[in-house]
Write an enzyme that holds these catalytic residues in place. Structure first.
Site, PDB file in Angstrom:
ATOM      1  N   THR A 182       0.736  -1.191  -0.058  1.00 49.95           N
ATOM      2  CA  THR A 182      -0.099  -0.095   0.128  1.00 49.95           C
ATOM      3  C   THR A 182       0.847   1.395  -0.018  1.00 49.95           C
ATOM      4  OG1 THR A 182       0.018  -0.128   2.405  1.00 49.95           O
ATOM      5  CG2 THR A 182      -1.913  -0.981   1.284  1.00 49.95           C
ATOM      6  N   LYS A 183       2.205   1.119  -0.036  1.00 52.69           N
ATOM      7  CA  LYS A 183       2.956   2.377   0.161  1.00 52.69           C
ATOM      8  C   LYS A 183       3.228   3.156  -0.811  1.00 52.69           C
ATOM      9  CE  LYS A 183       3.147   1.696   4.821  1.00 52.69           C
ATOM     10  NZ  LYS A 183       3.430   0.505   5.584  1.00 52.69           N
TER      11      LYS A 183
END
Ligand SMILES: *Cc1c(COP(=O)(O)O)cnc(C)c1O
Length: 397
Positions: free
Chosen positions: A194-195
């Protein structure tokens, strides 16, 4: 009628919008395929290139790739010498792994409250928490907004306390034109799915200290002598030595191939997230939510998360119910975070009370992060805005 009011009459999304979806494109596929075809998929030359490009991006002396931000913080605490009898101060508003690594080395996590606006740990609370046992401070650049590092370093330096940043959200973050990877003793980054930049799983440590970097290179690969990853290559030596009981924390070339492609598109992604951020700022102004405060001048916010605080006094539902209703509209959201002191292990083992962390406790109850991936299309943003406005409209008291 404003554009965001028009979104309310959009039909319900047919496909679930996954929160934090990775932005994957053709060059990601190309670099991964090249790596596969090279037949060298473990740690190798691509890891070295990724480290060098990341190091240059941060403007710092050394970058060492590992397999997660959690592993990165663990190694940094080891080189800082944190162990039993020591205390390590960190923010209560963070992912549990920031505190877990403190427990892993046998030290005691000392949680401090955050400032209500920035949601970052409060330097005054850090100063009040320092004791003669404090070995390290782990500031967390929450959502991509920089911690007031000058104040943290002023507290730490004269006392010989190490500063290890959790920069999982903060690859692009800057203070006065300096990237956060160049501030403090060690900085840990995450390349989780998700980064802002993903390698699937992955992490990086940066530092200006050659001795720390060299120690991490050894510890990440079983404590083998530094060039052991080359042992099966034409320029390597088959014989290797174990010089410390290290860990299996190294990155593979397959992950680094993805990282290289992602790093080269990083600024493009940041620009898109900035656009989405502005659209949300506009579309949420008249809703019962508190929007994130604008970044401080002279800093750059990495725009990793767009966390809103729900005005629960004006709603007939709690945060979890709002999230459920958005899910029913096929919109995925996140919670960043339920504060560390509210999790059973920390609450019970360290007898922590929510009242000791009033700001982090309040945020934990009302925070909700809207999708902010650079993969979002204008249609996706309109879907989020439309659904959020419908749901909060229905629930308004
Ligand atoms: C994601 C995250 C981590 C953990 O990162 P991993 O790479 O999954 O180990 C640590 N701290 C914060 C604040 C995070 O958001």
């Amino acid at each position: 009628m404003k554009w965001f009011e028009k979104c309310e009459s959009r039909p319900r999304r047919t496909e679930f919008l996954v929160f934090g979806q990775p932005d994957l494109r053709e060059d990601d596929e190309r670099l991964i395929l090249e790596c596969l075809r090279s037949r060298w998929i473990g740690q190798g030359p691509r890891v070295e290139s990724f480290e060098e490009e990341f190091r240059a991006y941060q403007g710092v002396g050394h970058a060492v790739a590992v397999n997660s931000c959690t592993a990165a913080m663990h190694l940094a605490l080891i080189t800082a010498g944190a162990g039993p009898g020591d205390e390590v101060i960190t923010s209560s508003l963070t992912f549990c792994s920031t505190a877990n690594v403190i427990v892993h080395v046998g030290a005691t996590p000392v949680l401090v409250d955050v400032e209500p606006g920035s949601m970052n740990l409060d330097p005054a609370a850090v100063e009040a928490a320092v004791t003669s046992r404090t070995r390290a401070i782990i500031p967390v650049h929450f959502a991509g907004r920089p911690v007031r590092m000058a104040e943290i370093l002023d507290i730490a330096r004269p006392r010989g306390i190490s500063v290890i940043s959790d920069a999982a959200h903060a690859i692009e973050t800057e203070i006065d034109g300096t990237r956060v990877g160049a501030l403090g003793d060690a900085v840990a980054f995450s390349f989780y799915v998700t980064k802002n930049l993903t390698t699937g799983e992955g992490g990086m440590l940066t530092t200006s200290r050659a001795d720390w970097a060299s120690s991490w290179r050894q510890l990440r690969l079983h404590g083998l002598s530094r060039d052991a990853w080359k042992r099966y290559g034409s320029s390597g030596r088959a014989r290797y030595e174990c010089v410390a009981p290290g860990y299996k924390y190294n990155m593979t070339d397959l992950e680094a191939a993805l990282g290289l492609a992602q790093l080269r598109r990083l600024e493009q992604g940041a620009k898109r997230r900035e656009e989405v951020w502005s659209l949300y700022d506009e579309a949420l102004a008249d809703l019962p939510v508190e929007r994130p405060q604008p970044p401080d001048p002279k800093t750059r916010h990495a725009r990793h998360l767009y966390p809103v605080l729900l005005d629960l006094e004006k709603l007939r539902a709690d945060r979890d119910e709002v999230i459920e209703q958005l899910r029913a509209e096929n919109i995925g959201t996140g919670i960043h975070f339920v504060a560390v002191h509210l999790h059973p292990y920390y609450r019970e083992r360290f007898a922590l009370q929510p009242e000791s962390f009033p700001h982090a406790s309040r945020i934990s109850e009302r925070t909700m992060s809207l999708p902010l991936s650079s993969a979002l299309t204008d249609e996706d943003v309109a879907d989020v805005v439309g659904s959020l406005r419908r749901v909060l409209g229905r629930l308004a008291v």
